[in-house]
Write an enzyme that holds these catalytic residues in place. Structure first.
Site, PDB file in Angstrom:
ATOM      1  N   GLN A  36       1.239  -1.577  -0.249  1.00  0.00           N
ATOM      2  CA  GLN A  36       0.097  -0.239   0.118  1.00  0.00           C
ATOM      3  C   GLN A  36       1.012   1.603   0.348  1.00  0.00           C
ATOM      4  OE1 GLN A  36      -2.624  -0.134   3.408  1.00  0.00           O
ATOM      5  NE2 GLN A  36      -0.498   0.137   4.984  1.00  0.00           N
ATOM      6  N   HIS A  61       0.853  -4.498   2.929  1.00  0.00           N
ATOM      7  CA  HIS A  61      -1.312  -4.552   3.702  1.00  0.00           C
ATOM      8  C   HIS A  61      -0.630  -5.843   3.807  1.00  0.00           C
ATOM      9  CE1 HIS A  61      -4.924  -3.624   2.679  1.00  0.00           C
ATOM     10  NE2 HIS A  61      -4.857  -4.861   4.209  1.00  0.00           N
ATOM     11  N   PHE A 110      -2.113  -5.685  14.016  1.00  0.00           N
ATOM     12  CA  PHE A 110      -1.747  -5.602  11.843  1.00  0.00           C
ATOM     13  C   PHE A 110      -1.526  -7.178  11.251  1.00  0.00           C
ATOM     14  CE2 PHE A 110      -0.344  -3.323   7.839  1.00  0.00           C
ATOM     15  CZ  PHE A 110      -1.276  -3.787   7.435  1.00  0.00           C
ATOM     16  N   GLU A 114      -3.890  -9.950   9.769  1.00  0.00           N
ATOM     17  CA  GLU A 114      -3.477 -10.316   8.215  1.00  0.00           C
ATOM     18  C   GLU A 114      -3.383 -11.663   8.129  1.00  0.00           C
ATOM     19  OE1 GLU A 114      -3.528  -8.580   5.473  1.00  0.00           O
ATOM     20  OE2 GLU A 114      -4.485  -7.386   6.799  1.00  0.00           O
ATOM     21  N   HIS A 118      -6.396 -13.852   6.394  1.00  0.00           N
ATOM     22  CA  HIS A 118      -5.689 -14.338   5.404  1.00  0.00           C
ATOM     23  C   HIS A 118      -4.611 -15.500   5.279  1.00  0.00           C
ATOM     24  CE1 HIS A 118      -7.257 -11.079   3.014  1.00  0.00           C
ATOM     25  NE2 HIS A 118      -7.059 -10.216   4.103  1.00  0.00           N
TER      26      HIS A 118
END
Ligand SMILES: *[C@@H]1O[C@H](CO)[C@@H](O)[C@H](O)[C@H]1NC(C)=O
Ligand SMILES: *[C@@H]1O[C@H](CO)[C@@H](O)[C@H](O)[C@H]1NC(C)=O
Ligand SMILES: *[C@@H]1O[C@H](CO)[C@@H](O)[C@H](O)[C@H]1NC(C)=O
Ligand SMILES: *[C@@H]1O[C@H](CO)[C@@H](O)[C@H](O)[C@H]1NC(C)=O
Ligand SMILES: *[C@@H]1O[C@H](CO)[C@@H](O)[C@H](O)[C@H]1NC(C)=O
Ligand SMILES: *[C@H]1O[C@H](CO)[C@@H](O)[C@H](O)[C@H]1NC(C)=O
Length: 227
Positions: A36, A61, A110, A114, A118
């Protein structure tokens, strides 16, 4: 005739098993490695602005196991929960550079988000430590910030770019087609969009860098601002 019916039944059965297998393994086909541009992330962030870090360089990201039919899937798979201890101190130092939380300020949170959303979907390929190591290595492999700078694509309040203007130098430098993702700022005129992310695609094992297909990440026929 009976043989034909039997082999047909067999095929149906085999296909059903195949589907079950695909579903149960958190089916993904390839990886999207998403970097990003922090100023755009921060500009459209709903988090308190005193926590924003609009760094002038591309940062990670996430690394997203993906499906061609549904690029947002799979997600939130049934894998191991994030374990901070897997991010040993040396790796943590690296990730603080490559994968900072530029809008919220809590890097660990963060990474946790993630991984849980994911990383769990590709755990059979990359365990937690590998997931973060591989992501950092991908980030290091090409410096998008510098690739764009060398092509004279630098932050500018008014200059407009075509989608292909930005893709071309990256494709030349990496030998693979990336995908761009844009954001629209409601405060901006209708006919513009902001460059937000650059996506690299990798094969199932996260080793082979492959071409991305263009997705609906940026609107067609609308110029892109890089600010
Ligand atoms: C991935 O795509 C296949 C093929 O369309 C689909 O059957 C499967 O449900 C998708 N998997 C996920 C997790 O979305
Ligand atoms: C940051 O996030 C982690 C993981 O969610 C949490 O354990 C930690 O308390 C947070 N740190 C701060 C300073 O909020
Ligand atoms: C790319 O280069 C910039 C400055 O030249 C640096 O700040 C950044 O960390 C580099 N990124 C990578 C991926 O090496
Ligand atoms: C934005 O564009 C749409 C068509 O694309 C138009 O209908 C709308 O009126 C425009 N809005 C503004 C605020 O310019
Ligand atoms: C994307 O590319 C892959 C690999 O070339 C291909 O198999 C797939 O059908 C493409 N999907 C779409 C939606 O274009
Ligand atoms: C994770 O999910 C189920 C439900 O939580 C649980 O029994 C087991 O711990 C894991 N397996 C799956 C598929 O959910």
């Amino acid at each position: 005739m009976a043989t034909l019916r039997q082999s047909f039944a067999f095929l149906v059965l085999a296909f059903a098993f195949f589907l079950c297998f695909i579903m149960s393994t958190g089916s993904y086909v390839y990886f999207q490695f998403v970097q990003q541009w922090p100023p755009t992330t921060c500009r459209l962030s709903s988090k308190p602005s005193n926590q924003h870090r609009p760094l002038q360089r591309f940062t990670i990201h996430g690394l997203w196991p993906s499906n061609y039919s549904n690029p947002r899937k799979p997600s939130n798979c049934n894998g191991s929960q994030f374990n901070f201890m897997k991010v040993y101190p040396q790796l943590r130092t690296k990730l603080k550079r490559s994968w900072p939380d530029v809008e919220g300020g809590n890097d660990t949170k963060f990474w946790e988000g993630e991984w849980n959303k994911h990383g769990t979907c590709s755990e059979r390929t990359l365990n937690q430590m590998q997931y973060f190591e591989v992501s950092h290595a991908m980030w290091r492999s090409y410096n998008i910030t510098n690739i764009l700078k060398d092509a004279h694509i630098v932050p500018n309040p008014t200059q407009r770019w075509k989608y292909s203007d930005i893709v071309s130098p990256i494709k030349t430098a990496t030998g693979r087609t990336p995908t761009l993702r844009c954001k629209t700022d409601p405060a901006m005129p209708n006919n513009s969009q902001l460059l937000h992310e650059v996506v690299f695609c990798y094969g199932y094992n996260a080793k082979l860098h492959i071409d991305c297909n263009r997705t609906a990440g940026c609107r067609n026929h609308i110029d892109i601002l890089f600010q």
